[in-house]
Design a protein around this motif. Structure first.
Motif, PDB file in Angstrom:
ATOM      1  N   ASP A 174       0.677  -1.488   0.306  1.00 58.10           N
ATOM      2  CA  ASP A 174      -0.507   0.024  -0.363  1.00 58.10           C
ATOM      3  C   ASP A 174       1.186   1.366  -0.040  1.00 58.10           C
ATOM      4  N   VAL A 175       2.185   1.185   0.609  1.00 56.43           N
ATOM      5  CA  VAL A 175       3.027   2.089   0.030  1.00 56.43           C
ATOM      6  C   VAL A 175       3.420   2.359  -1.158  1.00 56.43           C
ATOM      7  N   LEU A 176       3.565   1.653  -1.456  1.00 53.29           N
ATOM      8  CA  LEU A 176       3.945   1.166  -3.051  1.00 53.29           C
ATOM      9  C   LEU A 176       3.082   2.476  -3.783  1.00 53.29           C
ATOM     10  N   GLY A 177       1.633   2.250  -3.366  1.00 51.43           N
ATOM     11  CA  GLY A 177       1.102   2.595  -4.215  1.00 51.43           C
ATOM     12  C   GLY A 177       0.455   4.047  -4.091  1.00 51.43           C
ATOM     13  N   ILE A 178       1.232   4.208  -2.955  1.00 49.73           N
ATOM     14  CA  ILE A 178       1.136   5.751  -2.204  1.00 49.73           C
ATOM     15  C   ILE A 178       2.024   6.720  -3.306  1.00 49.73           C
ATOM     16  N   TYR A 179       3.634   5.839  -3.155  1.00 48.48           N
ATOM     17  CA  TYR A 179       4.622   7.045  -4.080  1.00 48.48           C
ATOM     18  C   TYR A 179       4.273   6.760  -5.422  1.00 48.48           C
ATOM     19  N   ILE A 180       4.003   5.969  -5.681  1.00 45.50           N
ATOM     20  CA  ILE A 180       4.004   5.622  -7.619  1.00 45.50           C
ATOM     21  C   ILE A 180       2.480   5.837  -7.578  1.00 45.50           C
ATOM     22  N   HIS A 181       1.415   5.506  -7.624  1.00 48.64           N
ATOM     23  CA  HIS A 181       0.354   5.895  -8.419  1.00 48.64           C
ATOM     24  C   HIS A 181      -0.259   7.342  -7.286  1.00 48.64           C
ATOM     25  N   ASP A 182      -0.514   7.345  -6.436  1.00 49.14           N
ATOM     26  CA  ASP A 182      -0.410   8.840  -5.605  1.00 49.14           C
ATOM     27  C   ASP A 182       0.132  10.335  -6.444  1.00 49.14           C
TER      28      ASP A 182
END
Length: 338
Positions: A174-182
């Motif tokens: 989820d952290v990776l998703g925030i960094y990359i997608h958001d």
């Protein structure tokens, strides 16, 4: 006169009528340090030294009474102070007092930290650094914090503030998703993976690096792959052959050139180091052979025909043998005989 008779209200009324604010501050300081401090009376008259617009002078007056480093507040119940502050609707001073309790007095019980989070979340942009600082204490309920953040308008800061609670819960994907997608911040996602290496070990870090690579490949973000992964000197522990296998043919040589040059340099360095190690091993082998020869020269072979240099008898299995300084063998008993 009034003070000695514990008629504190008359003393305060006299100071107020005389408009002696500084003396009133000193008097309230004295009251707050009493063993039987009259909290209700102090707060009922606090409005005369803090004005409604909360200017710097009013804040200093409040601090000099309730947040004074020279005072011992062990006689007070901080919950009662908070209760009075809420009763008089002194929000600014509630925040000041909570910060004092947590960061100065190290009162980090969950209800106190949660209350300060509630006030900080009223304006996450203005309080971003303060929230990060409060996170560093580690005493908070991650799920509760995440739920509060979800209730806020979506912003870059609210997304970034979700990262620490997610890390605490171990939700690294989820952290990776925030960094990359958001946040569209591949560089920070790599820095996050490297932090995980120090916390959880190399294996998990490698897994996160390849997840970042896969996400970038899905997004066809080849520039980020080249800049932040392929040419990252901190990722030397990742096998570049594994990365090459994943890369599509459509990536241009222009993007790949610096990566290939860097890895060729690494291979040359590795080859050079192996040559040096090989030469060192050869030297070690030669030294070991020399040591073996020296030991063999000093070695004395004992057989059935060997006899004592003094008495001329052979040696039995149960006898102790000793060496003469000139190299001859003797029975231990014979060596003691004069």
């Amino acid at each position: 006169f009034y003070y000695t008779r514990k008629d504190y209200q008359s003393s305060i009324s006299l100071l107020i009528r005389s408009n002696k604010i500084n003396e009133l501050v000193l008097f309230l300081q004295k009251l707050i340090q009493n063993d039987d401090s009259p909290i209700n009376l102090i707060f009922d008259n606090l409005k005369y030294i803090i004005v409604k617009n909360d200017d710097s002078l009013s804040e200093e007056n409040f601090k000099s009474i309730f947040l004074n480093d020279y005072f011992d507040y062990s006689n007070l119940d901080y919950r009662e102070i908070l209760k009075q502050l809420e009763k008089h609707n002194l929000t600014t001073y509630i925040i000041l007092y909570l910060e004092y309790l947590i960061f100065h007095e190290h009162v980090t019980v969950s209800d106190i930290t949660n209350r300060l989070f509630d006030y900080y979340f009223l304006d996450v942009d203005a309080n971003y650094e303060k929230i990060e600082n409060l996170y560093s204490l580690g005493n908070y309920n991650s799920n509760m914090i995440l739920n509060k953040l979800k209730e806020l308008p979506v912003s870059e800061n609210s997304k970034r503030l979700s990262i620490q609670p997610l890390m605490k819960l171990g939700k690294y994907d989820d952290v990776l998703g925030i960094y990359i997608h958001d946040l569209n911040d591949v560089e920070s996602s790599i820095e996050f993976a490297l932090r995980i290496k120090d916390i959880k070990g190399l294996s998990l870090c490698k897994g996160l690096i390849f997840k970042i690579l896969d996400i970038c490949l899905q997004n066809k973000d080849y520039t980020s792959i080249t800049k932040h992964i392929l040419n990252n000197t901190e990722l030397t522990f990742v096998d570049f052959e594994e990365i090459l296998i994943k890369l599509p043919n459509e990536i241009s040589m222009g993007l790949m050139s610096s990566f290939l040059i860097m890895n060729l340099k690494n291979l040359n360095t590795l080859s050079h180091n192996l040559i040096i190690k090989n030469e060192l091993l050869k030297v070690n082998v030669i030294n070991m052979k020399l040591d073996k020869m020296n030991l063999e020269e000093k070695m004395v072979k004992l057989n059935y025909n060997s006899v004592c240099a003094k008495c001329g008898r052979t040696f039995s299995n149960s006898e102790i043998i000793c060496f003469h300084p000139d190299g001859r063998l003797l029975h231990y008993k014979c060596s003691k005989d004069k």
